[in-house]
Design a protein around this motif. Structure first.
Motif, mmCIF file in Angstrom:
data_model
loop_
_atom_site.group_PDB
_atom_site.id
_atom_site.type_symbol
_atom_site.label_atom_id
_atom_site.label_comp_id
_atom_site.label_asym_id
_atom_site.label_seq_id
_atom_site.Cartn_x
_atom_site.Cartn_y
_atom_site.Cartn_z
ATOM 1 N N GLY A 20 0.758 -1.241 0.000
ATOM 2 C CA GLY A 20 0.000 0.000 0.000
ATOM 3 C C GLY A 20 0.791 1.294 0.000
ATOM 4 O O GLY A 20 0.207 2.355 -0.114
ATOM 5 N N ALA A 21 2.096 1.247 0.178
ATOM 6 C CA ALA A 21 2.908 2.470 0.156
ATOM 7 C C ALA A 21 4.261 2.139 -0.453
ATOM 8 O O ALA A 21 4.731 1.010 -0.375
ATOM 9 C CB ALA A 21 3.094 3.020 1.567
ATOM 10 N N VAL A 22 4.886 3.145 -1.032
ATOM 11 C CA VAL A 22 6.188 2.943 -1.662
ATOM 12 C C VAL A 22 7.312 3.095 -0.641
ATOM 13 O O VAL A 22 8.363 2.499 -0.778
ATOM 14 C CB VAL A 22 6.396 3.956 -2.809
ATOM 15 N N LEU A 23 7.071 3.885 0.390
ATOM 16 C CA LEU A 23 8.073 4.144 1.426
ATOM 17 C C LEU A 23 7.459 3.943 2.810
ATOM 18 O O LEU A 23 6.255 4.106 2.987
ATOM 19 C CB LEU A 23 8.581 5.592 1.323
ATOM 20 N N PRO A 24 8.288 3.614 3.802
ATOM 21 C CA PRO A 24 7.764 3.497 5.159
ATOM 22 C C PRO A 24 7.344 4.860 5.713
ATOM 23 O O PRO A 24 7.773 5.902 5.225
ATOM 24 C CB PRO A 24 8.938 2.921 5.952
ATOM 25 N N THR A 52 8.074 -2.345 8.185
ATOM 26 C CA THR A 52 9.482 -2.427 8.600
ATOM 27 C C THR A 52 9.699 -1.940 10.026
ATOM 28 O O THR A 52 10.818 -1.982 10.517
ATOM 29 C CB THR A 52 10.377 -1.620 7.637
ATOM 30 N N GLY A 53 8.662 -1.459 10.697
ATOM 31 C CA GLY A 53 8.778 -1.192 12.122
ATOM 32 C C GLY A 53 8.904 0.241 12.589
ATOM 33 O O GLY A 53 9.332 0.482 13.711
ATOM 34 N N SER A 80 9.361 -11.411 9.353
ATOM 35 C CA SER A 80 10.624 -11.990 9.822
ATOM 36 C C SER A 80 11.654 -10.908 10.139
ATOM 37 O O SER A 80 12.387 -11.006 11.126
ATOM 38 C CB SER A 80 11.177 -13.005 8.816
ATOM 39 N N GLY A 81 11.699 -9.862 9.332
ATOM 40 C CA GLY A 81 12.622 -8.759 9.606
ATOM 41 C C GLY A 81 12.277 -8.045 10.902
ATOM 42 O O GLY A 81 13.152 -7.697 11.702
ATOM 43 N N LEU A 82 10.997 -7.840 11.130
ATOM 44 C CA LEU A 82 10.532 -7.170 12.346
ATOM 45 C C LEU A 82 10.865 -8.007 13.577
ATOM 46 O O LEU A 82 11.326 -7.475 14.593
ATOM 47 C CB LEU A 82 9.023 -6.935 12.248
ATOM 48 N N ALA A 83 10.669 -9.317 13.492
ATOM 49 C CA ALA A 83 10.968 -10.202 14.625
ATOM 50 C C ALA A 83 12.460 -10.176 14.959
ATOM 51 O O ALA A 83 12.832 -10.207 16.139
ATOM 52 C CB ALA A 83 10.517 -11.625 14.309
#
Length: 176
Positions: A20-24, A52-53, A80-83
């Protein structure tokens, strides 16, 4: 955060309707959207679509080791990256529409705060309804639900439909 912009862009290209978005999101939005996290007690904070947190980090700062933080992420790469980045956060790779079952599985009480980073305007009506129903069912009677929308999406039909769903589901909807 490790190259969040390129990770977000890659996931957006692969899954545009769920990312839904191109950037965090930025730190200012993160600060504003997490202002509802109590600075006292041991609240249960649920985060939907943490990506991405950016919001995760702000929630963790406000909790300062208190309470329980459940992050529900549909994208397996983001989950998985967030964990890995936030080992103290209860990260689950799941659909936000299953929130009630996730709380039951973990023997958690209704949430004090639910914060959403989900792309509501990119979701079809049935998905908006299913997820919002799960939010309402998982929220404590005195709980708070916080989400955001991009200004450019506000006039779109999905955004207007979501706003209508919010006003039907909650006694008070504050637009900031």
């Amino acid at each position: 955060m490790i190259n969040d912009s390129s990770a977000f862009l890659t996931q957006f290209i692969r899954h545009p309707l769920t990312t839904g978005a191109v950037l965090p999101s930025g730190s200012t939005l993160a600060r504003d959207i997490t202002a509802t996290v109590p600075q006292r007690g041991h609240p249960l904070v649920v985060e939907l679509g943490p990506g991405t947190g950016v919001f995760t980090q702000a929630i963790q700062q406000r909790l300062a080791g208190r309470g329980h933080h459940l992050a529900v992420e549909l994208n397996p790469t983001f989950a998985s990256g967030l964990a890995r980045r936030h080992p103290t956060v209860d990260v689950v790779h799941a659909d936000a529409a299953t929130l009630g079952g996730l709380l039951t599985e973990r023997r958690l009480a209704p949430a004090d705060v639910i914060i959403s980073g989900l792309p509501w305007a990119a979701l079809p009506g049935n998905r908006q309804s299913a997820i919002l129903d799960a939010v309402v069912g998982a929220l404590d009677t005195a709980g708070v639900f916080t989400t955001f929308a991009y200004r450019h999406a506000l006039p779109t039909r999905p955004a207007r439909r979501f706003h209508r769903l919010l006003t039907e589901a909650f006694d008070e909807v504050t637009v900031g």
